[in-house]
Design an enzyme around this catalytic site. Structure first.
Site, PDB file in Angstrom:
ATOM      1  N   ASN A  56      14.330  33.516  60.466  1.00 39.47           N
ATOM      2  CA  ASN A  56      14.604  34.944  60.261  1.00 39.47           C
ATOM      3  C   ASN A  56      16.076  35.175  60.577  1.00 39.47           C
ATOM      4  OD1 ASN A  56      14.718  37.726  60.295  1.00 39.47           O
ATOM      5  ND2 ASN A  56      13.512  37.968  62.171  1.00 39.47           N
ATOM      6  N   TRP A  57      16.869  35.390  59.530  1.00 38.33           N
ATOM      7  CA  TRP A  57      18.316  35.568  59.736  1.00 38.33           C
ATOM      8  C   TRP A  57      18.659  36.935  60.324  1.00 38.33           C
ATOM      9  CZ3 TRP A  57      21.064  33.255  54.746  1.00 38.33           C
ATOM     10  CH2 TRP A  57      21.046  31.847  54.827  1.00 38.33           C
ATOM     11  N   LYS A  58      17.691  37.836  60.350  1.00 42.48           N
ATOM     12  CA  LYS A  58      17.934  39.207  60.832  1.00 42.48           C
ATOM     13  C   LYS A  58      19.139  39.807  60.099  1.00 42.48           C
ATOM     14  CE  LYS A  58      15.837  38.094  65.211  1.00 42.48           C
ATOM     15  NZ  LYS A  58      15.687  38.426  66.599  1.00 42.48           N
ATOM     16  N   HIS A 110       8.144  43.262  62.388  1.00 46.22           N
ATOM     17  CA  HIS A 110       8.906  42.528  63.401  1.00 46.22           C
ATOM     18  C   HIS A 110       9.139  43.443  64.613  1.00 46.22           C
ATOM     19  CE1 HIS A 110      12.285  40.576  65.382  1.00 46.22           C
ATOM     20  NE2 HIS A 110      11.821  39.465  64.843  1.00 46.22           N
ATOM     21  N   GLU A 145      11.626  44.165  66.205  1.00 44.70           N
ATOM     22  CA  GLU A 145      12.800  45.053  66.079  1.00 44.70           C
ATOM     23  C   GLU A 145      12.485  46.254  65.185  1.00 44.70           C
ATOM     24  OE1 GLU A 145      15.391  41.851  65.021  1.00 44.70           O
ATOM     25  OE2 GLU A 145      15.214  41.095  67.065  1.00 44.70           O
ATOM     26  N   GLU A 200       5.049  37.254  68.388  1.00 43.33           N
ATOM     27  CA  GLU A 200       6.418  37.278  68.923  1.00 43.33           C
ATOM     28  C   GLU A 200       6.482  38.167  70.160  1.00 43.33           C
ATOM     29  OE1 GLU A 200       9.542  36.028  65.954  1.00 43.33           O
ATOM     30  OE2 GLU A 200       9.369  38.177  65.834  1.00 43.33           O
ATOM     31  N   GLY A 213      14.077  39.287  72.587  1.00 43.65           N
ATOM     32  CA  GLY A 213      15.337  39.921  72.928  1.00 43.65           C
ATOM     33  C   GLY A 213      15.519  40.159  74.421  1.00 43.65           C
ATOM     34  N   SER A 262      12.776  32.488  70.783  1.00 40.58           N
ATOM     35  CA  SER A 262      13.675  31.445  71.306  1.00 40.58           C
ATOM     36  C   SER A 262      13.172  30.027  71.053  1.00 40.58           C
ATOM     37  CB  SER A 262      13.931  31.647  72.795  1.00 40.58           C
ATOM     38  OG  SER A 262      14.555  32.886  72.999  1.00 40.58           O
ATOM     39  N   GLY A 299      14.640  32.803  65.092  1.00 43.65           N
ATOM     40  CA  GLY A 299      15.741  33.735  64.874  1.00 43.65           C
ATOM     41  C   GLY A 299      17.064  33.007  64.990  1.00 43.65           C
ATOM     42  N   GLY A 300      17.679  33.121  66.165  1.00 48.91           N
ATOM     43  CA  GLY A 300      19.016  32.574  66.409  1.00 48.91           C
ATOM     44  C   GLY A 300      19.229  31.146  65.923  1.00 48.91           C
TER      45      GLY A 300
HETATM   46  C1  PEP Z   1      12.778  36.709  66.090  1.00 50.77           C
HETATM   47  O1  PEP Z   1      13.125  37.764  66.584  1.00 50.77           O
HETATM   48  O2  PEP Z   1      12.198  36.665  64.964  1.00 50.77           O
HETATM   49  C2  PEP Z   1      13.018  35.490  66.831  1.00 50.77           C
HETATM   50  C3  PEP Z   1      12.081  34.597  66.862  1.00 50.77           C
HETATM   51  O3  PEP Z   1      14.234  35.402  67.439  1.00 50.77           O
HETATM   52  P1  PEP Z   1      14.771  34.247  68.414  1.00 50.77           P
HETATM   53  O4  PEP Z   1      14.309  32.925  67.881  1.00 50.77           O
HETATM   54  O5  PEP Z   1      16.282  34.378  68.335  1.00 50.77           O
HETATM   55  O6  PEP Z   1      14.232  34.554  69.756  1.00 50.77           O
END
Ligand code: PEP
Length: 247
Positions: free
Chosen positions: A10-12, A99, A101, A171, A175, A208, A229-230
């Protein structure tokens, strides 16, 4: 590992049109290792404005690609929204919905996310339905109450056949820097599978996920993959997760 694994990035709100083009120019073979791995499905979810270059790159690499949101009405006076027919013209097949967010920053209610999920399924596409508690909700002992509310809102309006086609993504507490342990993630995914009432549904874990924790998380019996995500933004860190899963 013999089960099929899903690795979704997920590139957000990252990677513009030009940056996405550049990404595939600089790393034309970036997803090649995934291509011939029948036990693995890789997907990237980009901002709407980057879907065209993403679609071109993803098709070359043979990976799934998708959007991060959509509205459930096909057209009309919904300023700022994007419809399912609009995404279909970009050959989008998968859409992330609900999601954390979207739920917490943009206050999308359970009912709206449920309607979006139903509309995506009716259009023959695959929703990646996200759910999960916040850190506060976990710490106050409300994890299962919150998730039951989120899941029931959608399951109530889906047929069992539709519910079986959803990809669920747990999830938690995104954050906050705190992530679930593999045992906590497994506990929730197992519980979700029972609530959904179908042992075969696909359930991903997100929060994460990186090279250092991927193997342990993906080895859990009720975790079918990761929503990343990241670590999906850089080829090296995304490939590291793949390496950990293969190793
Ligand atoms: C996300 O918010 O979809 C996610 C999994 O982020 P991260 O891997 O950066 O925690």
């Amino acid at each position: 590992m013999s089960k099929k694994i899903y690795l979704y990035g997920n590139w957000k709100m990252n990677n513009t049109y030009r940056e996405t083009e550049k990404f595939f120019e600089e790393f034309p073979g970036v997803y090649e290792p995934f291509k011939n791995d029948a036990g693995l499905e890789v997907g990237i979810f980009a901002p709407f404005t980057s879907l065209w270059p993403l679609s071109q790159g993803a098709k070359k690499c043979g990976i799934v690609f998708g959007a991060q949101n959509v509205y459930y009405e096909p057209k009309g006076a919904f300023t700022g929204e994007i419809s399912i027919p609009m995404l279909k013209e970009y050959d989008v097949t998968h859409i992330i919905l609900g999601h954390s967010e979207r739920r917490h920053i943009f206050f999308e209610p359970d009912e709206m996310i449920a309607k979006k999920t139903k509309a995506v399924l009716e259009a023959g596409m695959t929703p990646v339905f996200c759910y999960g508690e916040t850190l506060e909700e976990r710490e106050s002992g409300n994890t299962f109450t919150v998730m039951e509310r989120q899941l029931k809102a959608v399951l109530d309006i889906l047929t069992p056949e539709e519910a079986a086609k959803v990809i669920y993504a747990y999830e938690p507490a995104i954050g906050t820097g705190k992530t679930a342990t593999p045992d906590q993630a497994e506990e929730v995914c197992k519980w979700s599978r029972e609530l959904i009432g179908n042992p075969k549904v696909v359930i991903l874990y997100g929060g994460s996920v990186k090279g250092s924790n991927a193997k342990e998380l993906l080895s859990m019996p009720d975790i079918d993959g990761a929503l990343v995500g990241g670590a999906s933004l850089k080829p090296a860190s995304f490939l590291e997760i793949y390496g950990a899963y293969k190793g």
